[in-house]
Design a protein around this motif. Structure first.
Motif, mmCIF file in Angstrom:
data_model
loop_
_atom_site.group_PDB
_atom_site.id
_atom_site.type_symbol
_atom_site.label_atom_id
_atom_site.label_comp_id
_atom_site.label_asym_id
_atom_site.label_seq_id
_atom_site.Cartn_x
_atom_site.Cartn_y
_atom_site.Cartn_z
ATOM 1 N N THR A 43 0.843 -1.197 0.000
ATOM 2 C CA THR A 43 0.000 0.000 0.000
ATOM 3 C C THR A 43 0.872 1.239 0.000
ATOM 4 O O THR A 43 1.724 1.408 0.875
ATOM 5 C CB THR A 43 -0.918 0.036 1.234
ATOM 6 N N ASN A 44 0.688 2.097 -0.991
ATOM 7 C CA ASN A 44 1.374 3.382 -1.039
ATOM 8 C C ASN A 44 0.671 4.310 -0.050
ATOM 9 O O ASN A 44 -0.495 4.663 -0.233
ATOM 10 C CB ASN A 44 1.312 3.957 -2.457
ATOM 11 N N GLU A 45 1.370 4.707 1.007
ATOM 12 C CA GLU A 45 0.716 5.477 2.067
ATOM 13 C C GLU A 45 0.380 6.898 1.634
ATOM 14 O O GLU A 45 -0.396 7.574 2.302
ATOM 15 C CB GLU A 45 1.598 5.476 3.313
ATOM 16 N N ALA A 46 0.936 7.354 0.519
ATOM 17 C CA ALA A 46 0.642 8.704 0.051
ATOM 18 C C ALA A 46 -0.706 8.782 -0.670
ATOM 19 O O ALA A 46 -1.359 9.829 -0.658
ATOM 20 C CB ALA A 46 1.746 9.192 -0.887
ATOM 21 N N ASN A 47 -1.129 7.673 -1.292
ATOM 22 C CA ASN A 47 -2.375 7.727 -2.069
ATOM 23 C C ASN A 47 -3.303 6.540 -1.809
ATOM 24 O O ASN A 47 -4.365 6.437 -2.422
ATOM 25 C CB ASN A 47 -2.073 7.811 -3.568
ATOM 26 N N ALA A 69 4.345 -3.058 -11.036
ATOM 27 C CA ALA A 69 3.796 -2.851 -9.700
ATOM 28 C C ALA A 69 3.988 -1.406 -9.242
ATOM 29 O O ALA A 69 3.090 -0.815 -8.626
ATOM 30 C CB ALA A 69 4.452 -3.810 -8.713
ATOM 31 N N ALA A 70 5.156 -0.837 -9.555
ATOM 32 C CA ALA A 70 5.412 0.555 -9.195
ATOM 33 C C ALA A 70 4.441 1.490 -9.915
ATOM 34 O O ALA A 70 3.935 2.464 -9.346
ATOM 35 C CB ALA A 70 6.850 0.916 -9.530
ATOM 36 N N TYR A 71 4.157 1.186 -11.172
ATOM 37 C CA TYR A 71 3.184 1.977 -11.939
ATOM 38 C C TYR A 71 1.812 1.927 -11.267
ATOM 39 O O TYR A 71 1.132 2.952 -11.130
ATOM 40 C CB TYR A 71 3.087 1.449 -13.366
ATOM 41 N N LYS A 72 1.427 0.744 -10.843
ATOM 42 C CA LYS A 72 0.072 0.554 -10.327
ATOM 43 C C LYS A 72 -0.178 1.319 -9.030
ATOM 44 O O LYS A 72 -1.305 1.743 -8.766
ATOM 45 C CB LYS A 72 -0.200 -0.933 -10.126
ATOM 46 N N ILE A 73 0.854 1.520 -8.223
ATOM 47 C CA ILE A 73 0.655 2.276 -6.980
ATOM 48 C C ILE A 73 1.137 3.719 -7.098
ATOM 49 O O ILE A 73 1.224 4.446 -6.113
ATOM 50 C CB ILE A 73 1.306 1.600 -5.762
ATOM 51 N N GLY A 74 1.453 4.138 -8.321
ATOM 52 C CA GLY A 74 1.736 5.550 -8.583
ATOM 53 C C GLY A 74 3.038 6.074 -8.030
ATOM 54 O O GLY A 74 3.071 7.192 -7.501
#
Length: 271
Positions: free
Chosen positions: A131-135, A161-166
């Motif tokens: 989970t990207n905590e920023a978004n 995967a990096a693309y998917k969590i922005g």
């Protein structure tokens, strides 16, 4: 990708895709394995927004890449015997073209367009929700590699995967990770005989409360299972449950995925 981020990626990913990476290997000898000296994003990438999350399933831990102790850059690491219940918060980075097509620590071929990742101590393979905590964007990845060997970083994600969590543009992000541990069929059969706990399935998270409430009523009627909506960090999370038996919860989870809710996942029972 900014030049600064590319330099950072080079340092982070240096050992990430190496099988049996050790402190005795020099950086120059490691670089000789790859056609590219520095890591970078692909020049012409497919539309990875259509790539599905990794689908957690039971897989026995592989013999390769799971040696109990190993050393990189003079620092020793101990591989965990089990991924069950593991959670962690810290920095995430990603690795791309330099390592694409080369072997991972698990002995597989690294594909930057798949939902995969590297971790220093989780047994291989393991499944992890990131989970990207920023978004609050999430992705489920299959960990099949070692890394990132950089202070403060806990996981190296594939390009997709990096693309998917922005986090592609920034290069790094603060994330929380949680393993999705699937027991062996034998263990699950034994657990179900003595299981008295209740289970919940999280179906989706959204900032649109109206949409979530409508969907909650639809799913409640369709599956004849109670639905609840919880607010957290500006998002509304739709969950189904309680469900009294694990095998029933697993059956519903499979059905939800087949019915158009592929990001549904089982929540651990509260003890």
């Amino acid at each position: 990708m900014l030049k600064k981020s590319l330099i950072s990626l080079t340092l982070v990913g240096l050992c990430g895709a190496l099988a049996g990476c050790s402190s005795s290997s020099s950086s120059s000898s490691q670089d000789n394995r790859y056609q590219l000296r520095d890591d970078r994003a692909p020049k012409s990438a497919p539309d990875v927004s259509k790539v599905e999350d990794a689908h957690p399933k039971y897989e026995p831990y592989s013999r390769q890449g799971n040696q109990q102790n190993y050393t990189v850059r003079g620092k020793s690491y101990q591989v965990m015997s089990s991924a069950k219940g593991f959670k962690q918060t810290g920095g995430a980075s990603w690795y791309g073209s330099k390592f694409h097509g080369h072997l991972t620590s698990n002995g597989e071929t690294y594909d930057m367009y798949s939902m995969s990742a590297a971790h220093k101590t989780l047994p291989l393979p393991s499944y992890v929700r990131v989970t990207n905590e920023a978004n609050n964007k999430q992705v489920i990845v299959r960990v099949n590699d070692r890394g990132p060997f950089h202070e403060g970083r806990i996981i190296d994600l594939s390009y997709a995967a990096a693309y998917k969590i922005g986090m592609l543009q920034q290069g790094t992000a603060k994330v929380s990770i949680e393993t999705i541990h699937i027991e062996s069929p034998e263990s699950m059969a034994l657990d179900e005989l003595k299981d008295s706990s209740v289970h919940f399935i999280q179906v989706v998270a959204s900032k649109d409360l109206v949409r979530i409430n409508v969907l909650a009523k639809e799913l409640e009627q369709k599956y004849q299972v109670p639905a609840k909506v919880e607010a957290a960090n500006g998002f509304y999370r739709l969950q189904l449950g309680p469900i009294g038996q694990r095998y029933l919860a697993n059956k519903l989870l499979v059905q939800l995925k087949q019915d158009g809710h592929p990001n549904s996942y089982m929540m651990y029972p509260k003890k």
